[in-house]
Design an enzyme around this catalytic site. Sequence first.
Site, PDB file in Angstrom:
ATOM      1  N   ALA A  15     -13.915  84.574   2.079  1.00 15.70           N
ATOM      2  CA  ALA A  15     -13.371  84.322   3.409  1.00 15.70           C
ATOM      3  C   ALA A  15     -14.044  85.198   4.461  1.00 15.70           C
ATOM      4  O   ALA A  15     -14.480  84.707   5.512  1.00 15.70           O
ATOM      5  CB  ALA A  15     -11.857  84.555   3.407  1.00 15.70           C
ATOM      6  N   THR A  45     -13.250  87.311  -5.143  1.00 18.48           N
ATOM      7  CA  THR A  45     -14.209  86.208  -5.220  1.00 18.48           C
ATOM      8  C   THR A  45     -15.175  86.418  -6.375  1.00 18.48           C
ATOM      9  O   THR A  45     -15.468  85.499  -7.146  1.00 18.48           O
ATOM     10  CB  THR A  45     -15.000  86.092  -3.903  1.00 18.48           C
ATOM     11  OG1 THR A  45     -14.095  85.816  -2.830  1.00 18.48           O
ATOM     12  CG2 THR A  45     -16.056  85.000  -3.982  1.00 18.48           C
ATOM     13  N   GLU A 117      -9.401  71.053 -14.344  1.00 18.04           N
ATOM     14  CA  GLU A 117      -8.477  72.127 -14.679  1.00 18.04           C
ATOM     15  C   GLU A 117      -7.042  71.646 -14.529  1.00 18.04           C
ATOM     16  O   GLU A 117      -6.789  70.535 -14.044  1.00 18.04           O
ATOM     17  CB  GLU A 117      -8.751  73.358 -13.800  1.00 18.04           C
ATOM     18  CG  GLU A 117     -10.154  73.923 -14.004  1.00 18.04           C
ATOM     19  CD  GLU A 117     -10.421  75.163 -13.178  1.00 18.04           C
ATOM     20  OE1 GLU A 117      -9.504  75.639 -12.490  1.00 18.04           O
ATOM     21  OE2 GLU A 117     -11.561  75.662 -13.221  1.00 18.04           O
ATOM     22  N   HIS A 245      -1.788  83.866 -14.223  1.00 16.74           N
ATOM     23  CA  HIS A 245      -2.691  83.002 -14.963  1.00 16.74           C
ATOM     24  C   HIS A 245      -2.210  82.951 -16.409  1.00 16.74           C
ATOM     25  O   HIS A 245      -1.939  83.993 -17.011  1.00 16.74           O
ATOM     26  CB  HIS A 245      -4.130  83.518 -14.900  1.00 16.74           C
ATOM     27  CG  HIS A 245      -5.140  82.488 -15.289  1.00 16.74           C
ATOM     28  ND1 HIS A 245      -5.286  82.046 -16.576  1.00 16.74           N
ATOM     29  CD2 HIS A 245      -6.035  81.789 -14.550  1.00 16.74           C
ATOM     30  CE1 HIS A 245      -6.235  81.125 -16.615  1.00 16.74           C
ATOM     31  NE2 HIS A 245      -6.701  80.946 -15.396  1.00 16.74           N
ATOM     32  N   ARG A 293      -0.283  75.714 -13.582  1.00 22.73           N
ATOM     33  CA  ARG A 293      -0.222  77.080 -14.091  1.00 22.73           C
ATOM     34  C   ARG A 293       1.182  77.644 -14.200  1.00 22.73           C
ATOM     35  O   ARG A 293       1.478  78.398 -15.127  1.00 22.73           O
ATOM     36  CB  ARG A 293      -1.083  77.991 -13.204  1.00 22.73           C
ATOM     37  CG  ARG A 293      -2.566  77.735 -13.369  1.00 22.73           C
ATOM     38  CD  ARG A 293      -3.383  78.636 -12.469  1.00 22.73           C
ATOM     39  NE  ARG A 293      -4.804  78.396 -12.686  1.00 22.73           N
ATOM     40  CZ  ARG A 293      -5.763  78.979 -11.993  1.00 22.73           C
ATOM     41  NH1 ARG A 293      -5.464  79.842 -11.045  1.00 22.73           N
ATOM     42  NH2 ARG A 293      -7.037  78.718 -12.243  1.00 22.73           N
ATOM     43  N   HIS A 354      -2.380  86.906 -11.278  1.00 17.95           N
ATOM     44  CA  HIS A 354      -3.685  86.344 -10.939  1.00 17.95           C
ATOM     45  C   HIS A 354      -3.889  86.082  -9.449  1.00 17.95           C
ATOM     46  O   HIS A 354      -4.970  86.312  -8.930  1.00 17.95           O
ATOM     47  CB  HIS A 354      -3.860  85.038 -11.714  1.00 17.95           C
ATOM     48  CG  HIS A 354      -5.209  84.409 -11.573  1.00 17.95           C
ATOM     49  ND1 HIS A 354      -6.371  85.047 -11.951  1.00 17.95           N
ATOM     50  CD2 HIS A 354      -5.585  83.188 -11.099  1.00 17.95           C
ATOM     51  CE1 HIS A 354      -7.409  84.241 -11.722  1.00 17.95           C
ATOM     52  NE2 HIS A 354      -6.953  83.119 -11.203  1.00 17.95           N
ATOM     53  N   ARG A 389      -0.331  77.614  -6.445  1.00 10.59           N
ATOM     54  CA  ARG A 389      -1.696  77.210  -6.110  1.00 10.59           C
ATOM     55  C   ARG A 389      -2.279  76.284  -7.175  1.00 10.59           C
ATOM     56  O   ARG A 389      -2.216  76.574  -8.364  1.00 10.59           O
ATOM     57  CB  ARG A 389      -2.585  78.452  -5.983  1.00 10.59           C
ATOM     58  CG  ARG A 389      -4.057  78.142  -5.737  1.00 10.59           C
ATOM     59  CD  ARG A 389      -4.845  79.419  -5.602  1.00 10.59           C
ATOM     60  NE  ARG A 389      -4.951  80.147  -6.851  1.00 10.59           N
ATOM     61  CZ  ARG A 389      -6.001  80.087  -7.680  1.00 10.59           C
ATOM     62  NH1 ARG A 389      -7.028  79.305  -7.400  1.00 10.59           N
ATOM     63  NH2 ARG A 389      -6.025  80.816  -8.775  1.00 10.59           N
ATOM     64  N   SER A 394      -8.574  77.981  -4.183  1.00  7.33           N
ATOM     65  CA  SER A 394      -8.611  79.213  -3.394  1.00  7.33           C
ATOM     66  C   SER A 394      -9.971  79.466  -2.754  1.00  7.33           C
ATOM     67  O   SER A 394     -10.065  79.847  -1.586  1.00  7.33           O
ATOM     68  CB  SER A 394      -8.200  80.408  -4.251  1.00  7.33           C
ATOM     69  OG  SER A 394      -8.938  80.444  -5.449  1.00  7.33           O
ATOM     70  N   LEU A 395     -11.053  79.279  -3.509  1.00  7.87           N
ATOM     71  CA  LEU A 395     -12.382  79.458  -2.934  1.00  7.87           C
ATOM     72  C   LEU A 395     -12.618  78.452  -1.815  1.00  7.87           C
ATOM     73  O   LEU A 395     -13.240  78.757  -0.795  1.00  7.87           O
ATOM     74  CB  LEU A 395     -13.454  79.316  -4.009  1.00  7.87           C
ATOM     75  CG  LEU A 395     -13.480  80.417  -5.086  1.00  7.87           C
ATOM     76  CD1 LEU A 395     -14.459  80.050  -6.197  1.00  7.87           C
ATOM     77  CD2 LEU A 395     -13.860  81.762  -4.477  1.00  7.87           C
TER      78      LEU A 395
END
Length: 534
Positions: A15, A45, A117, A245, A293, A354, A389, A394-395
Amino acid sequence: MAIQSDIVIIGSGVAGLSLAIQLASRRKDISIIVLAKTTESESNTNYAQGGIASVWDHETDDFKSHIDDTLDAGDDLCDPKIVRIVVEEGPVRVQELIDWGANFDKDNSGDYDLGREGGHSENRILHYKDVTGWEIQRTLMAKAATYDNIAIYEHYFAIDIITQHHLGHNISRLTPNIECFGVYALNRKTSEIITFLAKQTVLASGGTGQVYKSTTNPAVATGDGIAMFYRAKGRVENMEFVQFHPTALYNPAGENPDFLISEAVRGFGAVLKDASGNEFMQKYDERLSLAPRDIVARAIDNEMKVRGVDNMYLDCRHLDKEGFLKHFPNIYNKCLSIGIDPMVSMIPVVPACHYMCGGIQVNEFGQSSIRRLLAAGECTCSGLHGANRLASNSLLEGLVFGYRGAMKILESFEEYTIQEGIPDWNATGTNDPKEMILITQSRKEVKEIMSNYVGIVRSNVRLKRASDRMFLLYQETEELYNNTTISPQLCELRNLITISYLIIKGATLRHESRGLHYTTDYPGKLPFIENTLM
């Protein structure tokens, strides 16, 4: 000592660096300082394994599917407007990253090898082996280095953001138009506290994982940005939604951080099992090992508690070895290093903290409740993640909000000037700490309290006990802070206590079980509930 720049960015992950690059590439006359807590590369990251989610193959995937998956994972607490923005703008930002030099794995035909995923209905995860975050961090660092107007200051620990409070004004959470003028930061090499003044400030300081004993986050992830912002009377929300996680590598020898076994391994076909080799996810969700998750983490946690064991297992023995080595060389070598061959033995796994889904409340441009202060990335609550999430979003969020924040800064750039009259940091009356054990032991206590009482499963009794214990640590630490010289260790402890308080408070106020927040006292989900604001 004061250093002035047009923009100061706290954090050098996806970010922070992408925002700096977006600014620098459009205005050569803007001076940008990026503060890195340790080295430029040490960020959440850098440790991201799985990949970056984006609609890439429009023959098999579309925006609606990605949006629906995100909303479903977020358990009805996402902001649909923000989800649409991130999903629809995401591919452009990812292509931009590729144009800057990022490499993602391709198949034999030359097309991108898209992974899948938990929670995703389609294969849409771009990845670089099992070190995608490292590749993205490398790309951003190399690109940022090409701009003369971006200066990276390594080993600078941000202590507090500067507001009217530092000019002698009495500021409360009801004070209108709180403004940010920059940040006080500790030079870790010289122990000097520097005043960084800027027209606008950006918090891109990452996550909070070190508040728990077991975490996949690096040691720098102590929630500094969120804690600073809250102390400055800014608005935060949804702090109770801490993502664990499901599959960190269980190592009896102990590690910090825990090594992550990427969710992409389950996307590749690995199956969760108990020590006897029996599957158990069918008891919890029809999506089995590829459920979101929050569901998988609670399932593993429950199986461990029912059976009285320290871990469960991930079975990769049936997978193609050549393909596994191609996609997950880092994971394979790590397992071998502790005596486990994933092709011969099941991998022992355990849930670990996580990702923080809550944080600094921001709008669609990354603007916070404090004027002249924007935020982006994991330290924020943009509305994308809701109560949980979706993997590899997130990335993508970091890239999209890095761009959007930069555009908003450019739009309002001429409105602001450097604030004059900001005093230097005042350390009068403080002394060097005589016993570091006071700090290190308190940090251990914070982790114990949060892990035992405010983990994957919560209750009113546990939360009350956590609150009472944390208040005592808060009192002791504030007394220490007011009387001893500033150190990174003391500041991190203070920030971890603040983050713990916010998680406990958010969990106490949410009288339902939703997403990542599960409480035995309120096991059902309310039809609708507003986001928790603090």
